[in-house]
Write a protein that holds these residues in place. Structure first.
Motif, PDB file in Angstrom:
ATOM      1  N   ARG A   1      23.086   4.831  -6.267  1.00 39.08           N
ATOM      2  CA  ARG A   1      23.489   4.662  -4.869  1.00 39.08           C
ATOM      3  C   ARG A   1      22.356   4.059  -4.038  1.00 39.08           C
ATOM      4  NH1 ARG A   1      26.222   9.934  -5.064  1.00 39.08           N
ATOM      5  NH2 ARG A   1      24.666  10.831  -3.662  1.00 39.08           N
ATOM      6  N   ASP A   2      21.406   3.425  -4.696  1.00 35.47           N
ATOM      7  CA  ASP A   2      20.310   2.748  -4.000  1.00 35.47           C
ATOM      8  C   ASP A   2      20.549   1.246  -3.995  1.00 35.47           C
ATOM      9  OD1 ASP A   2      19.073   5.116  -3.509  1.00 35.47           O
ATOM     10  OD2 ASP A   2      17.561   4.910  -5.080  1.00 35.47           O
ATOM     11  N   LEU A   3      20.178   0.623  -2.889  1.00 39.64           N
ATOM     12  CA  LEU A   3      20.200  -0.829  -2.769  1.00 39.64           C
ATOM     13  C   LEU A   3      18.746  -1.288  -2.755  1.00 39.64           C
ATOM     14  CD1 LEU A   3      22.207  -3.208  -2.348  1.00 39.64           C
ATOM     15  CD2 LEU A   3      21.732  -3.013   0.090  1.00 39.64           C
ATOM     16  N   ILE A   4      18.334  -2.024  -3.792  1.00 41.49           N
ATOM     17  CA  ILE A   4      16.939  -2.413  -3.970  1.00 41.49           C
ATOM     18  C   ILE A   4      16.780  -3.884  -3.620  1.00 41.49           C
ATOM     19  CG2 ILE A   4      15.024  -2.564  -5.589  1.00 41.49           C
ATOM     20  CD1 ILE A   4      16.350  -0.313  -7.168  1.00 41.49           C
TER      21      ILE A   4
ATOM     22  N   TRP B   1      16.653   1.074  -0.479  1.00 46.08           N
ATOM     23  CA  TRP B   1      17.375   1.616   0.671  1.00 46.08           C
ATOM     24  C   TRP B   1      18.334   2.691   0.173  1.00 46.08           C
ATOM     25  CZ3 TRP B   1      16.897  -0.204   5.836  1.00 46.08           C
ATOM     26  CH2 TRP B   1      16.034  -1.295   5.992  1.00 46.08           C
ATOM     27  N   SER B   2      18.270   3.871   0.807  1.00 47.81           N
ATOM     28  CA  SER B   2      19.093   5.008   0.391  1.00 47.81           C
ATOM     29  C   SER B   2      19.794   5.594   1.611  1.00 47.81           C
ATOM     30  CB  SER B   2      18.257   6.082  -0.299  1.00 47.81           C
ATOM     31  OG  SER B   2      17.557   5.551  -1.412  1.00 47.81           O
ATOM     32  N   TRP B   3      20.952   6.173   1.358  1.00 46.31           N
ATOM     33  CA  TRP B   3      21.731   6.781   2.428  1.00 46.31           C
ATOM     34  C   TRP B   3      21.055   8.075   2.889  1.00 46.31           C
ATOM     35  CZ3 TRP B   3      25.172   6.004   6.021  1.00 46.31           C
ATOM     36  CH2 TRP B   3      25.871   7.074   6.564  1.00 46.31           C
ATOM     37  N   ASP B   4      20.927   8.225   4.198  1.00 41.76           N
ATOM     38  CA  ASP B   4      20.386   9.434   4.794  1.00 41.76           C
ATOM     39  C   ASP B   4      21.478  10.074   5.643  1.00 41.76           C
ATOM     40  OD1 ASP B   4      18.930  10.963   7.120  1.00 41.76           O
ATOM     41  OD2 ASP B   4      17.439  10.758   5.530  1.00 41.76           O
ATOM     42  N   ARG B   5      21.905  11.267   5.218  1.00 39.76           N
ATOM     43  CA  ARG B   5      23.033  11.916   5.893  1.00 39.76           C
ATOM     44  C   ARG B   5      22.685  12.315   7.323  1.00 39.76           C
ATOM     45  NH1 ARG B   5      24.212  17.138   6.530  1.00 39.76           N
ATOM     46  NH2 ARG B   5      22.451  17.695   5.187  1.00 39.76           N
ATOM     47  N   LEU B   6      21.439  12.744   7.552  1.00 35.52           N
ATOM     48  CA  LEU B   6      21.068  13.194   8.893  1.00 35.52           C
ATOM     49  C   LEU B   6      21.030  12.030   9.877  1.00 35.52           C
ATOM     50  CD1 LEU B   6      18.252  15.763   7.998  1.00 35.52           C
ATOM     51  CD2 LEU B   6      20.671  16.199   8.473  1.00 35.52           C
TER      52      LEU B   6
ATOM     53  N   HIS C   1      22.617   9.205   9.384  1.00 36.77           N
ATOM     54  CA  HIS C   1      23.888   8.491   9.250  1.00 36.77           C
ATOM     55  C   HIS C   1      23.647   6.984   9.118  1.00 36.77           C
ATOM     56  CE1 HIS C   1      28.245   8.631   9.288  1.00 36.77           C
ATOM     57  NE2 HIS C   1      28.279   7.595  10.102  1.00 36.77           N
ATOM     58  N   SER C   2      22.688   6.648   8.265  1.00 40.16           N
ATOM     59  CA  SER C   2      22.362   5.243   8.048  1.00 40.16           C
ATOM     60  C   SER C   2      21.606   5.120   6.734  1.00 40.16           C
ATOM     61  CB  SER C   2      21.526   4.682   9.203  1.00 40.16           C
ATOM     62  OG  SER C   2      20.261   5.317   9.242  1.00 40.16           O
ATOM     63  N   MET C   3      21.452   3.877   6.273  1.00 44.78           N
ATOM     64  CA  MET C   3      20.640   3.592   5.107  1.00 44.78           C
ATOM     65  C   MET C   3      19.191   3.438   5.566  1.00 44.78           C
ATOM     66  SD  MET C   3      22.779   3.237   2.392  1.00 44.78           S
ATOM     67  CE  MET C   3      21.925   2.154   1.242  1.00 44.78           C
ATOM     68  N   LEU C   4      18.269   4.132   4.883  1.00 39.40           N
ATOM     69  CA  LEU C   4      16.860   4.071   5.241  1.00 39.40           C
ATOM     70  C   LEU C   4      16.044   3.499   4.088  1.00 39.40           C
ATOM     71  CD1 LEU C   4      16.245   7.522   6.993  1.00 39.40           C
ATOM     72  CD2 LEU C   4      16.803   5.330   8.040  1.00 39.40           C
ATOM     73  N   PRO C   5      14.943   2.796   4.398  1.00 37.76           N
ATOM     74  CA  PRO C   5      14.039   2.328   3.335  1.00 37.76           C
ATOM     75  C   PRO C   5      13.249   3.505   2.782  1.00 37.76           C
ATOM     76  CG  PRO C   5      13.181   1.715   5.478  1.00 37.76           C
ATOM     77  CD  PRO C   5      14.518   2.337   5.723  1.00 37.76           C
ATOM     78  N   ALA C   6      13.857   4.233   1.839  1.00 37.69           N
ATOM     79  CA  ALA C   6      13.264   5.476   1.349  1.00 37.69           C
ATOM     80  C   ALA C   6      12.019   5.234   0.520  1.00 37.69           C
ATOM     81  CB  ALA C   6      14.309   6.254   0.532  1.00 37.69           C
ATOM     82  N   ARG C   7      11.971   4.123  -0.217  1.00 39.48           N
ATOM     83  CA  ARG C   7      10.797   3.809  -1.048  1.00 39.48           C
ATOM     84  C   ARG C   7      10.439   2.345  -0.837  1.00 39.48           C
ATOM     85  NH1 ARG C   7      14.190   6.506  -4.184  1.00 39.48           N
ATOM     86  NH2 ARG C   7      14.829   4.639  -5.327  1.00 39.48           N
ATOM     87  N   ASP C   8       9.189   2.120  -0.463  1.00 42.21           N
ATOM     88  CA  ASP C   8       8.700   0.769  -0.194  1.00 42.21           C
ATOM     89  C   ASP C   8       7.379   0.601  -0.928  1.00 42.21           C
ATOM     90  OD1 ASP C   8       8.533  -1.742   0.771  1.00 42.21           O
ATOM     91  OD2 ASP C   8       8.373  -1.209   2.884  1.00 42.21           O
TER      92      ASP C   8
END
Length: 247
Positions: free
Chosen positions: A175-178, A195-200, A202-209
């Motif tokens: 479920r990641d968009l790289i 980019w990963s979904w963040d439920r809190l 309510h958007s996709m966040l750049p979780a790992r860069d």
């Protein structure tokens, strides 16, 4: 004759002796030496006060409701991706550095489809809600690509991710968009953002860069040179690779 209890105790003692003797032989347990001491994190400059002002907002959590788009049955496959981008451009909600020439080309996709900058869409459940989201790419000048993700909710569409970069490739992993992008300041390296979904939020966040090295062409495996001094032989041709759908 020994009583049964004495015979049982003797048998157990012999079995335990055999196990202990086996540990010292070949294939038994061996020590790898002393274990390394665990080193925990050390805080540097603990006297520094915590930051009071947040850094500049880069808009990672910005979401936008797409105006005028209706989604039947919360199925993003029922909407036209060109119509989605056109609706954002018409409402001046495109943002993300879209220039005027690209905006005009989006509005003219019906009459000039060959010059339409909207790429073929992809669908994947990125939020974990059991339904696919709409993934759209838009070609921009200077080899830039805008990547957007839309979520079907409340009968319409919400844009939950938007980024622009000089894209090398876009990949789906679970479920990641790289997004892999070129690095202008560090030759031989590239940026890789997951980019990963963040439920809190309510958007996709750049979780790992991260910045990763790119293997130079000289590191590629080399093929053996053809034999010399003998009759020429034709090597069998490898089958042509089939075109696989991306990504």
């Amino acid at each position: 004759m020994r009583p049964p209890t004495a015979r049982l105790a003797a048998a157990l003692a012999l079995g335990a002796f055999a196990l202990l003797a086996g540990c010292g032989g070949q294939g038994g347990l061996k020590s790898d030496g002393p274990a390394e001491t665990a080193v925990g994190p050390v805080r540097l400059w603990p006297e520094l006060p915590p930051a009071s002002d947040p850094p500049a907002d880069y808009g990672e959590t910005d979401t936008e409701r797409v105006p005028g788009i209706t989604v039947r049955g919360a199925d993003v496959r029922t909407v036209d991706p060109v119509a989605v981008v056109r609706a954002e451009v018409a409402a001046d909600a495109g943002g993300d550095g879209m220039d005027e020439r690209t905006a005009r080309a989006v509005l003219a996709c019906d009459t000039a489809p060959a010059r339409c900058p909207v790429l073929s869409p992809y669908y994947r459940d990125l939020t974990g809600n059991g339904r696919d989201e709409l993934i759209v790419g838009i070609r921009l000048p200077e080899q830039q690509v805008a990547v957007r993700v839309y979520l079907a909710e409340r009968g319409g569409l919400t844009r939950v991710m938007s980024t622009v970069d000089q894209v090398i490739s876009v990949e789906l992993a679970g479920r990641d968009l790289i997004v892999r992008a070129a690095s202008a300041g560090i030759p031989g390296y590239e940026y890789r953002t997951a980019w990963s979904w963040d439920r809190l939020q309510h958007s996709m966040l750049p979780a790992r860069d991260e910045i990763v090295p790119v293997r130079p062409p000289s590191d590629a495996p080399r093929t053996a040179p053809p034999p010399t001094g003998g009759p020429a032989t034709e090597s069998p041709r490898a089958p042509s690779p089939r075109a696989e759908p991306a990504p």
